[in-house]
Design a protein around this motif. Sequence first.
Motif, PDB file in Angstrom:
ATOM      1  N   ILE A   1       2.959 -20.430 117.315  1.00  0.00           N
ATOM      2  CA  ILE A   1       2.852 -20.398 118.776  1.00  0.00           C
ATOM      3  C   ILE A   1       3.184 -19.018 119.318  1.00  0.00           C
ATOM      4  O   ILE A   1       2.481 -18.497 120.195  1.00  0.00           O
ATOM      5  N   TYR A   2       4.242 -18.403 118.771  1.00  0.00           N
ATOM      6  CA  TYR A   2       4.641 -17.074 119.255  1.00  0.00           C
ATOM      7  C   TYR A   2       3.574 -16.030 118.923  1.00  0.00           C
ATOM      8  O   TYR A   2       3.235 -15.177 119.755  1.00  0.00           O
TER       9      TYR A   2
ATOM     10  N   LEU B   1       0.358 -16.492 118.496  1.00  0.00           N
ATOM     11  CA  LEU B   1      -0.799 -16.700 119.369  1.00  0.00           C
ATOM     12  C   LEU B   1      -0.499 -16.246 120.795  1.00  0.00           C
ATOM     13  O   LEU B   1      -1.357 -15.652 121.466  1.00  0.00           O
ATOM     14  N   SER B   2       0.734 -16.492 121.247  1.00  0.00           N
ATOM     15  CA  SER B   2       1.122 -16.119 122.616  1.00  0.00           C
ATOM     16  C   SER B   2       1.072 -14.611 122.828  1.00  0.00           C
ATOM     17  O   SER B   2       0.527 -14.129 123.832  1.00  0.00           O
ATOM     18  N   ILE B   3       1.642 -13.845 121.877  1.00  0.00           N
ATOM     19  CA  ILE B   3       1.642 -12.395 122.070  1.00  0.00           C
ATOM     20  C   ILE B   3       0.230 -11.827 121.904  1.00  0.00           C
ATOM     21  O   ILE B   3      -0.111 -10.811 122.515  1.00  0.00           O
ATOM     22  N   LYS B   4      -0.600 -12.503 121.116  1.00  0.00           N
ATOM     23  CA  LYS B   4      -1.993 -12.067 120.978  1.00  0.00           C
ATOM     24  C   LYS B   4      -2.713 -12.234 122.313  1.00  0.00           C
ATOM     25  O   LYS B   4      -3.471 -11.359 122.746  1.00  0.00           O
ATOM     26  N   LEU B   5      -2.467 -13.351 122.983  1.00  0.00           N
ATOM     27  CA  LEU B   5      -3.107 -13.598 124.278  1.00  0.00           C
ATOM     28  C   LEU B   5      -2.556 -12.667 125.354  1.00  0.00           C
ATOM     29  O   LEU B   5      -3.299 -12.207 126.230  1.00  0.00           O
ATOM     30  N   LEU B   6      -1.224 -12.373 125.291  1.00  0.00           N
ATOM     31  CA  LEU B   6      -0.604 -11.518 126.300  1.00  0.00           C
ATOM     32  C   LEU B   6      -0.988 -10.047 126.151  1.00  0.00           C
ATOM     33  O   LEU B   6      -0.871  -9.278 127.104  1.00  0.00           O
TER      34      LEU B   6
END
Length: 311
Positions: A199-200, A202-207
Amino acid sequence: MSAVNNTRFNSAVFLLTGIPGQEDVHIWISVPFCLMYVISILGNSVILFIIKTDQTLHEPMYIFLSMLATTDLGILISTMPTTLGIYLFNSREISLDACFAQLFFIHSLSYTESSVLLLMAFDHFVAISNPLRYASILTPVRIARMVLFFVLRSVALNIPLPFLLKRFRYCQTNVLSHSYCMHQEVMKLACSDITVNSIYGLSIKLLTVGLDSLLIFLSYVMILKTVLSVTSHVECLRALNTCVSHLFAVLLFYTSGIGLSVIHRFGNSSSHFLQILLGYVYLLVPPLMNPIVYSVKSKHLRSRIIRLFIK
């Protein structure tokens, strides 16, 4: 027997991989890799040298280009020891700490490169949409603040990755499918629950990459809207021509990066070779092509490179 199994499945090293099935010709495969590294390092170093020494190139466009060259050099230095070590010396082992450090630098520099491409898109947007205020908008102080913000963003978001990986025990296998370490692959080797890491990550990839690519797309929508409102066909083409090299860099970086991420998360065994190929394209081809494309498309830069070598 359990001691043997524990040694086997809780190794203190990972094994990196070149091109599977081609181990007998790794020494020959090393030739194009060596050439790519030499040309890329030389090309980006020349770009940096010319921009630093020529006062007429101390403009926002070339400052961002020098940042792109610096980031590309960082990526090359991060991947070169392990990649060439495999193909030249069959040196596949990498310690866990070295692997975690390498993936931190690779991801931080990759996300920084995404940010630099966004800043270059903003530079093009201001230059085309509001040329009279270009110098007052992109001041040295403002550029320095934007650069500092994006570098700190990339570093801060990637600092937790090594620590999140270090808490795991690795009892699946210790063989990686690339010649360098990446978070999305290393975490799959853990024998613990990797939900937080997944989850982390994927989150930083999106951010970072996700948000940057969206803002670049919106920048070009506004650029296109401005250009199409110009009545002169010649001026319209001239404005679009200034964006060609940047568009090439954006497409090369994001298509290979997004493709690699998708294969890592949803790919199967049949896509293994494509995963390896995209991994090399994502990290090695942009540093090779960016200085070539920008040198060809920028008349000022091209003339100074020619002058440098034909003195």
